[in-house]
Design a protein around this motif. Sequence first.
Motif, PDB file in Angstrom:
ATOM      1  N   ALA A 102      82.574 -40.681 -26.336  1.00 16.57           N
ATOM      2  CA  ALA A 102      82.628 -41.673 -27.417  1.00 16.57           C
ATOM      3  C   ALA A 102      83.483 -41.155 -28.563  1.00 16.57           C
ATOM      4  CB  ALA A 102      81.222 -41.988 -27.912  1.00 16.57           C
ATOM      5  N   ARG A 103      83.337 -39.874 -28.879  1.00 12.80           N
ATOM      6  CA  ARG A 103      84.115 -39.286 -29.963  1.00 12.80           C
ATOM      7  C   ARG A 103      85.608 -39.313 -29.646  1.00 12.80           C
ATOM      8  NH1 ARG A 103      82.861 -33.214 -31.376  1.00 12.80           N
ATOM      9  NH2 ARG A 103      83.391 -33.014 -29.174  1.00 12.80           N
ATOM     10  N   ALA A 104      85.932 -39.028 -28.374  1.00 12.89           N
ATOM     11  CA  ALA A 104      87.346 -39.039 -27.996  1.00 12.89           C
ATOM     12  C   ALA A 104      87.906 -40.459 -28.043  1.00 12.89           C
ATOM     13  CB  ALA A 104      87.510 -38.441 -26.600  1.00 12.89           C
ATOM     14  N   LEU A 105      87.053 -41.449 -27.710  1.00 15.91           N
ATOM     15  CA  LEU A 105      87.554 -42.828 -27.621  1.00 15.91           C
ATOM     16  C   LEU A 105      87.632 -43.526 -28.966  1.00 15.91           C
ATOM     17  CD1 LEU A 105      85.710 -44.178 -24.468  1.00 15.91           C
ATOM     18  CD2 LEU A 105      88.116 -43.538 -24.693  1.00 15.91           C
ATOM     19  N   ILE A 106      86.933 -43.004 -29.974  1.00 18.63           N
ATOM     20  CA  ILE A 106      86.771 -43.758 -31.205  1.00 18.63           C
ATOM     21  C   ILE A 106      88.083 -43.940 -31.954  1.00 18.63           C
ATOM     22  CG2 ILE A 106      86.218 -41.931 -32.886  1.00 18.63           C
ATOM     23  CD1 ILE A 106      83.716 -43.817 -33.527  1.00 18.63           C
ATOM     24  N   LEU A 107      89.043 -43.036 -31.702  1.00 18.06           N
ATOM     25  CA  LEU A 107      90.361 -43.193 -32.334  1.00 18.06           C
ATOM     26  C   LEU A 107      91.280 -44.081 -31.501  1.00 18.06           C
ATOM     27  CD1 LEU A 107      91.024 -39.592 -33.673  1.00 18.06           C
ATOM     28  CD2 LEU A 107      90.506 -41.621 -35.001  1.00 18.06           C
ATOM     29  N   GLU A 108      90.743 -44.621 -30.406  1.00 17.58           N
ATOM     30  CA  GLU A 108      91.507 -45.481 -29.495  1.00 17.58           C
ATOM     31  C   GLU A 108      92.806 -44.846 -29.046  1.00 17.58           C
ATOM     32  OE1 GLU A 108      91.681 -49.144 -31.639  1.00 17.58           O
ATOM     33  OE2 GLU A 108      89.575 -49.572 -31.264  1.00 17.58           O
ATOM     34  N   PRO A 109      92.713 -43.681 -28.391  1.00 17.60           N
ATOM     35  CA  PRO A 109      93.922 -43.009 -27.909  1.00 17.60           C
ATOM     36  C   PRO A 109      94.462 -43.717 -26.662  1.00 17.60           C
ATOM     37  CG  PRO A 109      92.000 -41.846 -27.125  1.00 17.60           C
ATOM     38  CD  PRO A 109      91.492 -42.973 -27.965  1.00 17.60           C
ATOM     39  N   SER A 110      95.708 -43.403 -26.297  1.00 14.77           N
ATOM     40  CA  SER A 110      96.241 -43.962 -25.057  1.00 14.77           C
ATOM     41  C   SER A 110      96.186 -42.935 -23.938  1.00 14.77           C
ATOM     42  CB  SER A 110      97.677 -44.443 -25.274  1.00 14.77           C
ATOM     43  OG  SER A 110      98.492 -43.342 -25.592  1.00 14.77           O
ATOM     44  N   ILE A 111      96.062 -41.667 -24.305  1.00 15.91           N
ATOM     45  CA  ILE A 111      96.003 -40.610 -23.297  1.00 15.91           C
ATOM     46  C   ILE A 111      94.733 -39.796 -23.506  1.00 15.91           C
ATOM     47  CG2 ILE A 111      97.128 -38.511 -22.439  1.00 15.91           C
ATOM     48  CD1 ILE A 111      99.754 -39.716 -23.613  1.00 15.91           C
ATOM     49  N   LEU A 112      93.994 -39.568 -22.424  1.00 20.32           N
ATOM     50  CA  LEU A 112      92.781 -38.770 -22.517  1.00 20.32           C
ATOM     51  C   LEU A 112      92.934 -37.545 -21.618  1.00 20.32           C
ATOM     52  CD1 LEU A 112      90.203 -39.151 -24.106  1.00 20.32           C
ATOM     53  CD2 LEU A 112      89.152 -40.172 -22.104  1.00 20.32           C
ATOM     54  N   LEU A 113      92.753 -36.366 -22.214  1.00 15.67           N
ATOM     55  CA  LEU A 113      92.808 -35.124 -21.453  1.00 15.67           C
ATOM     56  C   LEU A 113      91.381 -34.724 -21.114  1.00 15.67           C
ATOM     57  CD1 LEU A 113      95.306 -33.222 -23.771  1.00 15.67           C
ATOM     58  CD2 LEU A 113      95.845 -34.645 -21.803  1.00 15.67           C
ATOM     59  N   LEU A 114      91.111 -34.492 -19.843  1.00 15.12           N
ATOM     60  CA  LEU A 114      89.740 -34.185 -19.422  1.00 15.12           C
ATOM     61  C   LEU A 114      89.714 -32.795 -18.814  1.00 15.12           C
ATOM     62  CD1 LEU A 114      89.324 -37.616 -17.691  1.00 15.12           C
ATOM     63  CD2 LEU A 114      88.146 -36.968 -19.774  1.00 15.12           C
ATOM     64  N   ASP A 115      88.993 -31.887 -19.457  1.00 13.90           N
ATOM     65  CA  ASP A 115      88.936 -30.509 -18.969  1.00 13.90           C
ATOM     66  C   ASP A 115      87.621 -30.306 -18.229  1.00 13.90           C
ATOM     67  OD1 ASP A 115      89.178 -27.864 -18.494  1.00 13.90           O
ATOM     68  OD2 ASP A 115      89.289 -27.229 -20.589  1.00 13.90           O
ATOM     69  N   GLU A 116      87.658 -30.500 -16.918  1.00  8.13           N
ATOM     70  CA  GLU A 116      86.451 -30.394 -16.089  1.00  8.13           C
ATOM     71  C   GLU A 116      85.266 -31.100 -16.754  1.00  8.13           C
ATOM     72  OE1 GLU A 116      85.910 -27.499 -13.550  1.00  8.13           O
ATOM     73  OE2 GLU A 116      87.685 -26.291 -13.946  1.00  8.13           O
ATOM     74  N   PRO A 117      85.364 -32.397 -16.973  1.00  5.90           N
ATOM     75  CA  PRO A 117      84.359 -33.073 -17.809  1.00  5.90           C
ATOM     76  C   PRO A 117      82.971 -33.111 -17.180  1.00  5.90           C
ATOM     77  CG  PRO A 117      85.788 -34.678 -16.768  1.00  5.90           C
ATOM     78  CD  PRO A 117      86.371 -33.331 -16.464  1.00  5.90           C
ATOM     79  N   THR A 118      82.864 -32.839 -15.891  1.00 11.78           N
ATOM     80  CA  THR A 118      81.538 -32.969 -15.271  1.00 11.78           C
ATOM     81  C   THR A 118      81.041 -31.687 -14.634  1.00 11.78           C
ATOM     82  OG1 THR A 118      82.526 -33.705 -13.205  1.00 11.78           O
ATOM     83  CG2 THR A 118      81.876 -35.411 -14.771  1.00 11.78           C
ATOM     84  N   SER A 119      81.794 -30.601 -14.733  1.00 11.13           N
ATOM     85  CA  SER A 119      81.396 -29.418 -13.964  1.00 11.13           C
ATOM     86  C   SER A 119      80.128 -28.765 -14.500  1.00 11.13           C
ATOM     87  CB  SER A 119      82.524 -28.397 -13.936  1.00 11.13           C
ATOM     88  OG  SER A 119      82.772 -27.933 -15.234  1.00 11.13           O
ATOM     89  N   ALA A 120      79.749 -29.075 -15.762  1.00 13.91           N
ATOM     90  CA  ALA A 120      78.529 -28.468 -16.296  1.00 13.91           C
ATOM     91  C   ALA A 120      77.306 -29.361 -16.069  1.00 13.91           C
ATOM     92  CB  ALA A 120      78.704 -28.188 -17.786  1.00 13.91           C
ATOM     93  N   LEU A 121      77.496 -30.472 -15.363  1.00 18.86           N
ATOM     94  CA  LEU A 121      76.390 -31.424 -15.195  1.00 18.86           C
ATOM     95  C   LEU A 121      75.892 -31.415 -13.757  1.00 18.86           C
ATOM     96  CD1 LEU A 121      78.152 -34.342 -17.076  1.00 18.86           C
ATOM     97  CD2 LEU A 121      76.524 -32.708 -18.017  1.00 18.86           C
TER      98      LEU A 121
END
Lengths: 306, 249
Positions: free
Chosen positions: B149-168
């Motif tokens: 949500a924090r990354a999306l709140i500025l309405e970016p066009s590019i999202l960089l994901l650094d292993e977003p689920t490996s800790a889950l």
Amino acid sequence: MSAETIQSRREWLLSDRPASRLQARLGRAYVAWRRFSANRLALVGMLIIIALVLVAALADVLAPYSATVGDLKNARLLPPSAAHWFGTDDLGRDIYSRIVYGARWTLYVVILVAIIAAPIGLLVGTVAGYAGGWTDTILMRITDIFLAFPKLVLALAFVAALGPGIENAVLAIAITSWPPYARIARAETLTVRNSDYIKAVQLMGASPFRIVLRHIMPLCISSLIIRVTLDMAGIILTAAGLGFLGLGAQPPLPEWGAMIASGRRFILDQWWVAAAPGAAILIVSLGFNLLGDGLRDALDPRSGDQ
Amino acid sequence: MTAAVAIEGLEVVFDRFRALKGVSLEVREGESYGLVGESGSGKSTLLRAITGLAPVASGTIIVNGKTLGKTRDKAFYRDVQMVFQDPYGSLHPRQTVDRLLQEPLAIHGIADGEKRIERALDEVGLGKGFRFRYAHQLSGGQRQRVAIARALILEPSILLLDEPTSALDASVQAEVLNLLEEVRRRHKLTFLMVSHDLAIITHMCERLMVMQNGEAVETLTASQLIGHRVSEDYTRNLLRASEGFVRTA
């Protein structure tokens, strides 16, 4: 208030899904308070400090005699009695009244030193820790230079340069007591500056100024509050030491250290002149130390996830 | 189609250690691009170099047609945002979710904060009940949703994901991946995603690059990877390893 409303208020405070900013903040404060109040000695410390504040505020009501004008003819060096609870000094002044008014000066010194020294230390430490490189080296070497002097000797030098008086004693103590705070703030900053949550704020485009002020300082403040509270006793003793050497409060100000200094001439025959302010310093220093220990348990970020 | 991110001969050096050795890649607009490789292969460093967190020694990075210099300006951060690997470390321990989400809006001087925060929380499947919680009152999956949500709140066009689920754990992993898919479709985002998990990459990404020791090994499409039509031995080993432990007795 019935038991039921107290119960529901507690639930409101401890709710794990607060509905407003205020509730979240109060809930957090309540949890810290519960941890603090579980420590009996810390409560005793807090009571002592509250008593000190009340005595200072109500000095005019509590003191039966003037703190500066004595009865030279009839009341010199009287032992403790019903009329003069702690006796009288060599100028015929009531020692109890002087101690009551002295509470004001003690508070004045402690509070002024804390609000001068703690922010300087916090600023120097967080900026040095976050900026790193040359800024860090320069700021920390300056800190080291200040730390290399014995505190009282450096304070003496400053008072000697600035002239005696309680304001200059406060300044001198503040100038000599910020370096440990800078060290603490820098150490805390170094542990968080490379964390992902600080990186995340950098990636929001936040300026270094904003990051230090709004994200790093709040994390340093609790360990700083603890340290400052524990140092209060030392500050009182340094102020008393300066007063004792005649470089702090000037007569006829009823400052506790200066009172001991003037009582030392009769310490064998009229012990109460020095003993009463000595006991006052002891009790207040103890109070600050107990309070500091309690705050450490309640606020320390390393003890639990709060 | 134009390139959202174009990297040419990127070198990153930490104290004489070459973490990236001349890597080039091109991510098209609206595409989901994967970076795969073992630990230390430089895939996270590549993301950090784009955001300015890693020191770029040489090479060019072009984002949305603009060549990036040594520093990034505020406008860059409105275009490019990042989600970190560890949801336990990426949220400030003394701030409520509300405060966390307000910060980017305050930095960029965006006025309709209240509405945006509510919308962002709804979008990641966290209701109003989560708005005033602290990070320690959230589970790992909830924390990662807040980070998204924090990354999306500025309405970016590019999202960089650094292993977003490996800790889950596995079930939460799927939820978060579905959430990411959904926001990508809704906002037409470009993803650049790092993972060591080939299954996740083939599920999420259309194209991918295999990396080893700071170098690109090969570039594949997801269907090539699924069909095992790979040309390098290293990729073949990686594929075999991803099939898991096989008992041979």
